[in-house]
Design a protein around this motif. Structure first.
Motif, mmCIF file in Angstrom:
data_model
loop_
_atom_site.group_PDB
_atom_site.id
_atom_site.type_symbol
_atom_site.label_atom_id
_atom_site.label_comp_id
_atom_site.label_asym_id
_atom_site.label_seq_id
_atom_site.Cartn_x
_atom_site.Cartn_y
_atom_site.Cartn_z
ATOM 1 N N ASP A 133 -7.120 -4.532 47.053
ATOM 2 C CA ASP A 133 -6.283 -3.934 47.930
ATOM 3 C C ASP A 133 -4.934 -3.351 47.388
ATOM 4 O O ASP A 133 -4.437 -2.549 48.249
ATOM 5 C CB ASP A 133 -5.960 -4.901 49.239
ATOM 6 N N LEU A 134 -4.699 -3.592 46.324
ATOM 7 C CA LEU A 134 -3.931 -2.950 45.651
ATOM 8 C C LEU A 134 -4.010 -1.347 45.338
ATOM 9 O O LEU A 134 -3.353 -0.609 44.892
ATOM 10 C CB LEU A 134 -3.133 -3.416 44.368
ATOM 11 N N PHE A 135 -5.257 -1.004 45.154
ATOM 12 C CA PHE A 135 -5.875 0.301 44.586
ATOM 13 C C PHE A 135 -5.670 1.275 45.973
ATOM 14 O O PHE A 135 -5.919 1.020 46.814
ATOM 15 C CB PHE A 135 -7.423 0.129 44.275
ATOM 16 N N ALA A 136 -5.158 2.152 45.450
ATOM 17 C CA ALA A 136 -4.711 3.597 46.475
ATOM 18 C C ALA A 136 -6.129 4.050 46.501
ATOM 19 O O ALA A 136 -6.886 4.213 46.046
ATOM 20 C CB ALA A 136 -3.939 4.532 45.809
ATOM 21 N N THR A 137 -6.116 4.529 47.910
ATOM 22 C CA THR A 137 -7.274 5.236 48.674
ATOM 23 C C THR A 137 -7.196 6.594 48.537
ATOM 24 O O THR A 137 -6.121 7.195 48.317
ATOM 25 C CB THR A 137 -7.642 4.641 49.836
ATOM 26 N N LYS A 138 -8.210 7.461 49.128
ATOM 27 C CA LYS A 138 -8.047 8.600 49.246
ATOM 28 C C LYS A 138 -7.032 9.066 50.316
ATOM 29 O O LYS A 138 -6.288 10.077 50.474
ATOM 30 C CB LYS A 138 -9.488 9.430 49.698
ATOM 31 N N ASN A 139 -7.057 8.295 51.334
ATOM 32 C CA ASN A 139 -5.861 8.311 52.323
ATOM 33 C C ASN A 139 -4.652 8.336 51.953
ATOM 34 O O ASN A 139 -3.500 8.851 52.269
ATOM 35 C CB ASN A 139 -6.318 7.644 53.499
ATOM 36 N N ASP A 140 -4.163 7.244 50.929
ATOM 37 C CA ASP A 140 -3.172 7.124 50.217
ATOM 38 C C ASP A 140 -2.662 8.250 49.490
ATOM 39 O O ASP A 140 -1.404 8.758 49.537
ATOM 40 C CB ASP A 140 -2.980 6.070 49.448
ATOM 41 N N PHE A 141 -3.782 8.955 48.812
ATOM 42 C CA PHE A 141 -3.143 10.256 47.824
ATOM 43 C C PHE A 141 -2.685 11.332 48.850
ATOM 44 O O PHE A 141 -1.876 12.141 48.757
ATOM 45 C CB PHE A 141 -4.325 10.461 47.053
ATOM 46 N N GLU A 142 -3.228 11.394 50.110
ATOM 47 C CA GLU A 142 -3.079 12.494 50.854
ATOM 48 C C GLU A 142 -1.558 12.175 51.677
ATOM 49 O O GLU A 142 -1.067 13.211 52.147
ATOM 50 C CB GLU A 142 -4.233 12.545 51.963
ATOM 51 N N SER A 203 -2.711 3.326 24.647
ATOM 52 C CA SER A 203 -2.450 2.969 25.823
ATOM 53 C C SER A 203 -3.629 3.485 26.836
ATOM 54 O O SER A 203 -3.640 3.324 27.820
ATOM 55 C CB SER A 203 -1.265 4.020 26.328
ATOM 56 N N SER A 204 -4.747 4.285 26.349
ATOM 57 C CA SER A 204 -5.836 4.922 27.010
ATOM 58 C C SER A 204 -6.541 3.521 27.954
ATOM 59 O O SER A 204 -6.709 2.689 27.212
ATOM 60 C CB SER A 204 -6.656 5.560 26.143
ATOM 61 N N GLY A 205 -6.585 4.001 28.936
ATOM 62 C CA GLY A 205 -7.198 2.863 30.006
ATOM 63 C C GLY A 205 -6.709 2.048 30.623
ATOM 64 O O GLY A 205 -6.965 1.123 31.417
ATOM 65 N N GLY A 206 -5.273 2.115 30.565
ATOM 66 C CA GLY A 206 -4.433 1.055 31.189
ATOM 67 C C GLY A 206 -4.068 1.497 32.670
ATOM 68 O O GLY A 206 -4.437 2.657 33.080
ATOM 69 N N PRO A 207 -3.607 0.614 33.364
ATOM 70 C CA PRO A 207 -3.265 0.621 34.802
ATOM 71 C C PRO A 207 -2.018 1.735 35.014
ATOM 72 O O PRO A 207 -1.013 1.278 34.237
ATOM 73 C CB PRO A 207 -3.177 -0.653 35.638
ATOM 74 N N VAL A 208 -1.858 2.352 35.921
ATOM 75 C CA VAL A 208 -0.852 3.156 36.309
ATOM 76 C C VAL A 208 -0.499 2.634 37.693
ATOM 77 O O VAL A 208 -1.175 2.747 38.526
ATOM 78 C CB VAL A 208 -1.020 4.576 36.181
ATOM 79 N N PHE A 209 0.965 2.165 37.982
ATOM 80 C CA PHE A 209 1.371 1.595 39.278
ATOM 81 C C PHE A 209 2.361 2.926 39.710
ATOM 82 O O PHE A 209 3.269 3.156 39.066
ATOM 83 C CB PHE A 209 1.915 0.455 39.163
ATOM 84 N N ALA A 210 2.155 3.175 41.108
ATOM 85 C CA ALA A 210 3.202 3.786 41.927
ATOM 86 C C ALA A 210 4.192 2.678 42.392
ATOM 87 O O ALA A 210 3.863 1.986 42.951
ATOM 88 C CB ALA A 210 2.675 4.810 42.653
ATOM 89 N N LYS A 230 1.570 0.383 44.418
ATOM 90 C CA LYS A 230 0.095 0.849 44.663
ATOM 91 C C LYS A 230 -0.357 1.127 43.110
ATOM 92 O O LYS A 230 0.345 1.517 42.229
ATOM 93 C CB LYS A 230 -0.172 1.646 45.421
ATOM 94 N N LEU A 231 -1.456 0.459 42.744
ATOM 95 C CA LEU A 231 -2.150 1.019 41.636
ATOM 96 C C LEU A 231 -2.821 2.167 41.905
ATOM 97 O O LEU A 231 -3.702 2.493 42.547
ATOM 98 C CB LEU A 231 -3.443 0.116 41.244
ATOM 99 N N ILE A 232 -2.200 3.270 41.268
ATOM 100 C CA ILE A 232 -2.578 4.720 41.586
ATOM 101 C C ILE A 232 -3.619 5.282 40.834
ATOM 102 O O ILE A 232 -4.334 6.328 41.063
ATOM 103 C CB ILE A 232 -1.321 5.532 41.547
ATOM 104 N N GLY A 233 -3.664 4.728 39.638
ATOM 105 C CA GLY A 233 -4.780 5.370 38.597
ATOM 106 C C GLY A 233 -4.865 4.743 37.417
ATOM 107 O O GLY A 233 -4.373 3.533 36.986
ATOM 108 N N ILE A 234 -5.847 5.333 36.364
ATOM 109 C CA ILE A 234 -5.864 4.740 35.167
ATOM 110 C C ILE A 234 -5.352 5.882 34.023
ATOM 111 O O ILE A 234 -5.699 7.031 34.120
ATOM 112 C CB ILE A 234 -7.312 4.495 34.804
ATOM 113 N N ASN A 235 -4.608 5.473 33.066
ATOM 114 C CA ASN A 235 -3.973 6.293 32.078
ATOM 115 C C ASN A 235 -5.256 6.907 31.242
ATOM 116 O O ASN A 235 -6.182 6.015 31.049
ATOM 117 C CB ASN A 235 -2.930 5.569 31.194
ATOM 118 N N LEU A 262 -12.436 3.349 42.755
ATOM 119 C CA LEU A 262 -13.327 2.562 43.909
ATOM 120 C C LEU A 262 -14.836 3.556 44.135
ATOM 121 O O LEU A 262 -15.641 2.657 44.480
ATOM 122 C CB LEU A 262 -12.416 2.866 45.175
ATOM 123 N N ASP A 263 -14.763 4.616 43.961
ATOM 124 C CA ASP A 263 -16.150 5.380 44.229
ATOM 125 C C ASP A 263 -17.063 4.939 43.499
ATOM 126 O O ASP A 263 -18.311 4.775 43.643
ATOM 127 C CB ASP A 263 -15.907 6.963 44.015
#
Length: 267
Positions: A133-142, A203-210, A230-235, A262-263
Motif C-alpha cells: 500500500d506504499l506503492f504509488a498507483t497510476k492515480n497517484d502519478f496523475e 545504486s541501480s534497483g534501489g527504491p525511490v521514495f517521494a 510513497k514508494l514512487i519507483g525504482i532507481n 504493480l503491473d
C-alpha cells in the motif's frame, strides 16, 4: 521538511550480486541494489532492475551471458538491541523472475523466491520490506506528484559503508512531469520519470521514495496540502553528459514508476 522517513527506510535497500555465464563457461559479475515488497498474500517479492539480472539487457557486448546465481545481503534486527546489526546473506532462487510486458521498463521481480541462508543453519528473517500500500498507483502519478517534489533513495553506490555493509541514502527532486512518461531520446523509453539527483553505479534497483508533503493531519487539524510518503519507483541509473562520456554525470537520474512494478506483479 516533513519527510516521513526514518532509519528503517535506509535498510529497505539490499545489496545484490549477480553472476553470469556463457556457453564457454566464461563468467561476468554485476552488483546493484534491490528491495523486498510484502504482497497481499504476505509473501515476499524481490524487486530490482532488469539490467542487474540480465547483463545483456542494455549492453550488446554481453549477449550470450545468462544469470547463473544471485546473492542478496542486508541487515536484520538484533533482538538484544532492536537495531539493524545482524548481517544477512542469501542465495536467491532465480526461477521465478517476472519482467514487464513493456520491454523498455528496466524492472525485474522475483515472485516469492526461495532464499537459502549462507550463514549457519538458522532461518534468517527479512526485517526490512515495503508494504504494497506504499506503492504509488497510476492515480497517484496523475494527481499526487509534481515537479520539485523531494525524493530519497537508499542504495549501495561505491561510497556505501563498507566496514559495516550498510547502505547510504541520497536525495533529489522530480525533474520531469510525473503525469507523463519521460524520454531522454526521441524514442519512447518506458514508464520513466527524470529526477535531479546523483545516482551512481551500484545504486541501480534501489527504491525511490517521494517524501511526505506537509504535516500529517490529526484530530481537529486539517492540512489540504498533505501527502503521505510513497514508494514512487525504482532507481535505474543516470544520464551521462554524452554517450562517449559515461563517467561524467549530467545530474539527471532515472526511475521507473511504482505503478509499472504493480503491473508486473498483477499480470
Amino acid at each position: 521538511m516533513f519527510h516521513g522517513l526514518d532509519n528503517r527506510f535506509l535498510y529497505s535497500a539490499y545489496q545484490i550480486h549477480s553472476t553470469f555465464v556463457n556457453i564457454e563457461g566464461d563468467q561476468k559479475w554485476c552488483s546493484g541494489t534491490g528491495f523486498w515488497m510484502k504482497d497481499r498474500d504476505s509473501k515476499m517479492i524481490l524487486i530490482t532492475n532488469r539490467h542487474v539480472l540480465d547483463i545483456a539487457y542494455s549492453d550488446n557486448e554481453n549477449v550470450g551471458y545468462s544469470l547463473q546465481n544471485l546473492v542478496v545481503s542486508g541487515k536484520a534486527i538484533s533482538h538484544c538491541s532492536k537495531r539493524p546489526e545482524i548481517d544477512q546473506k542469501w542465495s536467491v532462487d532465480i526461477s521465478q523472475i517476472k519482467l514487464s510486458k513493456d520491454g523498455k521498463n528496466d524492472i525485474a521481480c522475483l515472485i516469492h523466491p526461495t532464499v537459502t541462508a549462507f550463514q549457519g543453519s538458522e532461518e534468517q528473517v527479512i526485517d526490512y520490506w515495503i508494504p504494497r500500500d506504499l506503492f504509488a498507483t497510476k492515480n497517484d502519478f496523475e494527481a499526487s506528484f509534481s515537479v520539485c517534489d523531494f525524493v530519497a533513495y537508499p542504495g549501495f553506490p561505491p561510497w556505501y559503508d563498507k566496514r559495516q555493509n550498510r547502505p547510504i541514502l541520497r536525495t533529489g527532486t522530480i525533474s520531469s512531469d510525473p503525469r507523463y512518461d519521460y524520454s531522454w531520446s526521441s524514442d519512447y523509453e518506458g514508464e520513466c520519470v527524470a529526477y535531479e539527483a546523483f545516482s551512481y553505479g551500484g545504486s541501480s534497483g534501489g527504491p525511490v521514495f517521494a517524501v511526505q508533503k506537509g504535516p500529517k493531519p490529526g484530530a481537529g487539524i486539517s492540512f489540504p496540502g498533505y501527502r503521505p510518503l510513497k514508494l514512487i519507483g525504482i532507481n535505474s541509473g543516470h544520464l551521462p553528459v554524452a554517450k562517449n562520456e559515461k563517467n561524467i554525470h549530467s545530474g539527471i537520474s532515472l526511475l521507473y514508476k511504482a505503478s509499472a512494478i504493480l503491473d508486473i506483479i498483477d499480470a
